[in-house]
Design a protein around this motif. Sequence first.
Motif, PDB file in Angstrom:
ATOM      1  N   LYS A 197       8.655  -1.992 -14.057  1.00 49.01           N
ATOM      2  CA  LYS A 197       9.876  -1.176 -14.076  1.00 49.01           C
ATOM      3  C   LYS A 197       9.753   0.036 -13.166  1.00 49.01           C
ATOM      4  O   LYS A 197      10.724   0.446 -12.526  1.00 49.01           O
ATOM      5  N   ASP A 198       8.559   0.621 -13.118  1.00 47.58           N
ATOM      6  CA  ASP A 198       8.357   1.832 -12.323  1.00 47.58           C
ATOM      7  C   ASP A 198       6.889   1.906 -11.925  1.00 47.58           C
ATOM      8  O   ASP A 198       6.031   2.187 -12.759  1.00 47.58           O
ATOM      9  N   ILE A 199       6.606   1.670 -10.649  1.00 47.26           N
ATOM     10  CA  ILE A 199       5.222   1.611 -10.185  1.00 47.26           C
ATOM     11  C   ILE A 199       4.490   2.927 -10.409  1.00 47.26           C
ATOM     12  O   ILE A 199       3.262   2.952 -10.560  1.00 47.26           O
ATOM     13  N   THR A 200       5.239   4.047 -10.485  1.00 45.59           N
ATOM     14  CA  THR A 200       4.570   5.340 -10.655  1.00 45.59           C
ATOM     15  C   THR A 200       4.005   5.521 -12.050  1.00 45.59           C
ATOM     16  O   THR A 200       3.225   6.454 -12.285  1.00 45.59           O
ATOM     17  N   THR A 201       4.387   4.652 -12.988  1.00 46.87           N
ATOM     18  CA  THR A 201       3.857   4.747 -14.349  1.00 46.87           C
ATOM     19  C   THR A 201       2.805   3.662 -14.632  1.00 46.87           C
ATOM     20  O   THR A 201       2.381   3.502 -15.774  1.00 46.87           O
ATOM     21  N   VAL A 202       2.406   2.940 -13.587  1.00 47.38           N
ATOM     22  CA  VAL A 202       1.486   1.815 -13.742  1.00 47.38           C
ATOM     23  C   VAL A 202       0.036   2.254 -13.549  1.00 47.38           C
ATOM     24  O   VAL A 202      -0.269   3.047 -12.650  1.00 47.38           O
ATOM     25  N   GLU A 203      -0.831   1.738 -14.392  1.00 48.62           N
ATOM     26  CA  GLU A 203      -2.276   1.936 -14.262  1.00 48.62           C
ATOM     27  C   GLU A 203      -2.966   0.582 -14.321  1.00 48.62           C
ATOM     28  O   GLU A 203      -2.537  -0.306 -15.046  1.00 48.62           O
ATOM     29  N   LEU A 231      -6.924   2.784 -11.805  1.00 47.24           N
ATOM     30  CA  LEU A 231      -6.317   2.837 -10.486  1.00 47.24           C
ATOM     31  C   LEU A 231      -4.808   3.055 -10.648  1.00 47.24           C
ATOM     32  O   LEU A 231      -4.164   2.372 -11.442  1.00 47.24           O
ATOM     33  N   THR A 232      -4.254   3.993  -9.898  1.00 49.93           N
ATOM     34  CA  THR A 232      -2.815   4.209  -9.876  1.00 49.93           C
ATOM     35  C   THR A 232      -2.330   4.028  -8.442  1.00 49.93           C
ATOM     36  O   THR A 232      -3.108   4.122  -7.483  1.00 49.93           O
ATOM     37  N   ILE A 233      -1.028   3.786  -8.291  1.00 51.33           N
ATOM     38  CA  ILE A 233      -0.447   3.525  -6.978  1.00 51.33           C
ATOM     39  C   ILE A 233       0.529   4.643  -6.645  1.00 51.33           C
ATOM     40  O   ILE A 233       1.518   4.863  -7.363  1.00 51.33           O
ATOM     41  N   SER A 234       0.265   5.359  -5.549  1.00 62.15           N
ATOM     42  CA  SER A 234       1.148   6.453  -5.135  1.00 62.15           C
ATOM     43  C   SER A 234       1.355   6.460  -3.624  1.00 62.15           C
ATOM     44  O   SER A 234       1.930   7.410  -3.087  1.00 62.15           O
ATOM     45  N   ALA A 235       0.894   5.412  -2.947  1.00 57.93           N
ATOM     46  CA  ALA A 235       1.036   5.281  -1.497  1.00 57.93           C
ATOM     47  C   ALA A 235       0.764   3.829  -1.148  1.00 57.93           C
ATOM     48  O   ALA A 235       0.439   3.012  -2.028  1.00 57.93           O
ATOM     49  N   GLU A 236       0.908   3.491   0.148  1.00 55.46           N
ATOM     50  CA  GLU A 236       0.600   2.120   0.553  1.00 55.46           C
ATOM     51  C   GLU A 236      -0.822   1.764   0.122  1.00 55.46           C
ATOM     52  O   GLU A 236      -1.768   2.519   0.348  1.00 55.46           O
ATOM     53  N   THR A 237      -0.947   0.619  -0.531  1.00 58.86           N
ATOM     54  CA  THR A 237      -2.239   0.171  -1.059  1.00 58.86           C
ATOM     55  C   THR A 237      -2.478  -1.270  -0.651  1.00 58.86           C
ATOM     56  O   THR A 237      -1.615  -2.127  -0.853  1.00 58.86           O
ATOM     57  N   LYS A 287      14.833  -2.357  -0.081  1.00 62.26           N
ATOM     58  CA  LYS A 287      13.739  -1.640   0.575  1.00 62.26           C
ATOM     59  C   LYS A 287      12.977  -0.736  -0.383  1.00 62.26           C
ATOM     60  O   LYS A 287      11.823  -0.393  -0.121  1.00 62.26           O
ATOM     61  N   ASP A 288      13.599  -0.357  -1.481  1.00 60.01           N
ATOM     62  CA  ASP A 288      12.874   0.415  -2.491  1.00 60.01           C
ATOM     63  C   ASP A 288      12.329  -0.493  -3.593  1.00 60.01           C
ATOM     64  O   ASP A 288      11.921  -0.026  -4.658  1.00 60.01           O
ATOM     65  N   GLY A 289      12.307  -1.792  -3.332  1.00 60.06           N
ATOM     66  CA  GLY A 289      11.799  -2.752  -4.314  1.00 60.06           C
ATOM     67  C   GLY A 289      10.319  -2.606  -4.604  1.00 60.06           C
ATOM     68  O   GLY A 289       9.832  -3.135  -5.612  1.00 60.06           O
ATOM     69  N   PHE A 290       9.610  -1.875  -3.739  1.00 54.50           N
ATOM     70  CA  PHE A 290       8.186  -1.652  -3.990  1.00 54.50           C
ATOM     71  C   PHE A 290       7.973  -0.894  -5.295  1.00 54.50           C
ATOM     72  O   PHE A 290       6.870  -0.923  -5.866  1.00 54.50           O
ATOM     73  N   ARG A 291       9.005  -0.226  -5.769  1.00 54.90           N
ATOM     74  CA  ARG A 291       8.887   0.514  -7.025  1.00 54.90           C
ATOM     75  C   ARG A 291       8.870  -0.420  -8.240  1.00 54.90           C
ATOM     76  O   ARG A 291       8.442  -0.018  -9.322  1.00 54.90           O
ATOM     77  N   GLN A 292       9.332  -1.643  -8.057  1.00 54.40           N
ATOM     78  CA  GLN A 292       9.376  -2.620  -9.161  1.00 54.40           C
ATOM     79  C   GLN A 292       8.380  -3.759  -8.998  1.00 54.40           C
ATOM     80  O   GLN A 292       8.494  -4.771  -9.676  1.00 54.40           O
TER      81      GLN A 292
END
Length: 323
Positions: A197-203, A231-237, A287-292
């Motif tokens: 749902k939200d990559i910024t809340t993923v660990e 590991l968290t995602i906050s940039a291209e990984t 284009k903002d699908g990377f968030r999901q």
Amino acid sequence: MVDRANKPKTLSSTPSLPPQASVTFSEDNSRVTAELPTGESVEVLLYGATVLSWKDAAGDEKLWLSEAAKLDGSRAVRGGIPVVFPVFGTAPDHPQTKSLPQHGFARTSRWEFLGKSTSESMVGRAANELTVKLDFGLSSAAPGLDPTAAASWPFKFNLIYSVTLNRESLTTSIVATNDGAAPFDCQVLMHTYLRVKDITTVEITGLANAPYHDKVDAANPSKTQPASGPLTISAETDRVYTPVEDAVTVTEGGKPKFRVTRDNLSNVVVWNPWTEKAQGIADFAPKDGFRQMLCVEPGAVGAWQSVEGGDAFEGAQTITLLD
């Protein structure tokens, strides 16, 4: 009419078999869908044997598929679970695979549907679970083989790819057999796009102390994941891990969501294109699908797997739902 003293009792009806999974084809025979009687489902495109969809009993989708993905066989599918074989990325310095396109030809060939197995026909633990297994095949002699493969990788091979669905998990497995006399080298990977749902809340846990190759940081590619902290995602990984543990767990918003377990696949690729990279990928939409989405990709890509004539390489992943 005289009653008979020994009149037989009404025969009891024959116990019916429990409900089994259904398997259906699309009208154009390009897709196979399996559904459990409890509602869980999986859909596989014969082009690439690509898993396009995996839904739970409530109909909630577990895989991310680009809205711009090409499903007509014109190019590899962006999203779902594409199959990577016999090379991961490109390998210009490897004699056997240097001429192959990125990620090989398995994901750009049309596979043959070999049949299904259900819990009714299975043995052991699977016989007591609601389960359906779909088998797909691709060989060096198959009419659906990507035409560039025969010229670029002239080995005799046979691939069996199985997709197994039960109520709480999805397993994808591959057996790559060398049908020729000459040995060949290969790499295998399940390019799994998980939906979040939200990559910024993923660990992501299960990577502690794991060495990895950082494909984004070309100046310093060899690193090791810290022993503590997820590991968290906050940039291209884009990292190729060699984990110590057999399973990786994806948590979202503090709640465990997926557990990805590997069998004979020593590596895990973690990928998310983030903002700038997503903008440059033509078939990535929105284009903002990377968030999901989050790619957690079990594979054997850290080294070449040498398969002698008559031998085979086998590997599998199981994605278990935890929420």
